[in-house]
Design a protein around this motif. Structure first.
Motif, mmCIF file in Angstrom:
data_model
loop_
_atom_site.group_PDB
_atom_site.id
_atom_site.type_symbol
_atom_site.label_atom_id
_atom_site.label_comp_id
_atom_site.label_asym_id
_atom_site.label_seq_id
_atom_site.Cartn_x
_atom_site.Cartn_y
_atom_site.Cartn_z
ATOM 1 N N ASN A 17 -6.716 26.937 -31.652
ATOM 2 C CA ASN A 17 -6.238 26.112 -30.196
ATOM 3 C C ASN A 17 -4.661 26.080 -30.412
ATOM 4 O O ASN A 17 -4.147 26.472 -29.099
ATOM 5 C CB ASN A 17 -7.099 24.747 -30.174
ATOM 6 C CG ASN A 17 -8.228 24.956 -29.968
ATOM 7 O OD1 ASN A 17 -9.047 25.850 -29.451
ATOM 8 N ND2 ASN A 17 -9.033 23.885 -30.260
ATOM 9 N N GLU A 53 -13.822 22.562 -38.199
ATOM 10 C CA GLU A 53 -12.965 21.966 -37.243
ATOM 11 C C GLU A 53 -11.463 22.236 -37.422
ATOM 12 O O GLU A 53 -10.806 22.391 -36.187
ATOM 13 C CB GLU A 53 -13.037 20.293 -37.317
ATOM 14 C CG GLU A 53 -14.335 19.976 -36.796
ATOM 15 C CD GLU A 53 -14.674 18.444 -37.079
ATOM 16 O OE1 GLU A 53 -13.898 17.867 -37.801
ATOM 17 O OE2 GLU A 53 -15.899 17.893 -36.691
ATOM 18 N N ASP A 112 -8.811 23.728 -34.803
ATOM 19 C CA ASP A 112 -7.772 23.400 -34.259
ATOM 20 C C ASP A 112 -6.273 24.350 -34.415
ATOM 21 O O ASP A 112 -5.587 24.427 -33.580
ATOM 22 C CB ASP A 112 -7.490 21.988 -35.254
ATOM 23 C CG ASP A 112 -8.198 20.886 -35.012
ATOM 24 O OD1 ASP A 112 -9.022 20.708 -33.914
ATOM 25 O OD2 ASP A 112 -8.279 20.073 -35.582
#
Length: 216
Positions: free
Chosen positions: A146, A139, A143
């Motif tokens: 992104n 995760e 992040d």
């Protein structure tokens, strides 16, 4: 398996995200190379082939967004993969001016052979972490990825906002000068300064014409 806990390293490097990410990236690439083998694709080649296989008709601009590889590097990479016969170019169905990229038969075969090896590399990397931290690790990486994708658009938006702010400030200053009756551009003001009209030179008076009578 590496035991969980704080790193034994000390100093500034131990708390430097850029340094730690560089070390982890090198480890990941080493593991990838071991699993992919000398006959397998590089990590970037695999990323391009996987992206192309996921969606047909991708242009190089689309591949930049999908893989995160910078434009110049990607253009060179696609050119070399095309020369090797792994990729093929065709006219884009969306933009006639652009060329879409697709997998060749050789590229498809190489991708299918590489997938299990890449999955093995991913398993080895995750195995270095305790099971309870693996999902959170993925995760966090997502992040960061992104954020990297959004960075160029954010930079463009900031530049556009700054230009708009400067334009509005110049306009407000000009209106203020008009209100004060000092409608003159301040030093360094990009506004065009009205040219000063030069006084015209006075015309020279013409000498009166005197008629001369002929001598008889």
């Amino acid at each position: 398996m590496v035991k969980s806990g704080k790193s034994k390293r000390s100093g500034a490097l131990a708390e430097s995200p850029s340094h730690l990410m560089h070390r982890v990236l090198q480890l990941a690439l080493d593991i990838y190379s071991e699993e992919a083998g000398a006959d397998g694709p590089t990590q970037r080649q695999f990323a391009v082939m996987e992206a192309v296989s996921a969606k047909s008709g991708l242009t190089q601009t689309d591949l930049v967004r999908a893989t995160g590889i910078d434009r110049s590097t990607l253009a060179d990479l696609v050119a070399r993969m095309t020369t090797k016969g792994l990729l093929e170019r065709e006219k884009s169905a969306i933009d006639a001016r652009a060329k879409a990229v697709k997998l060749s038969e050789a590229g498809t075969a190489l991708l299918e052979a590489a997938r299990p090896r890449v999955e093995a590399a991913d398993r080895r990397i995750l195995a270095l972490l305790p099971k309870g931290k693996r999902e959170g690790f993925i995760e966090l990486l997502s992040d960061l990825a992104n954020a990297a994708d959004a960075a160029p658009d954010l930079a463009k938006a900031e530049v556009k906002a700054a230009k708009k702010s400067q334009k509005e400030a110049r306009k407000a200053e000009k209106l203020a000068r008009k209100a004060d009756g000092t409608d003159k551009a301040a030093p360094g003001d990009p506004e065009k300064v009205r040219p000063v009209k030069k006084d015209k030179k006075p015309k020279k008076a013409k000498a009166p014409v005197v008629a001369v009578e002929p001598v008889s």
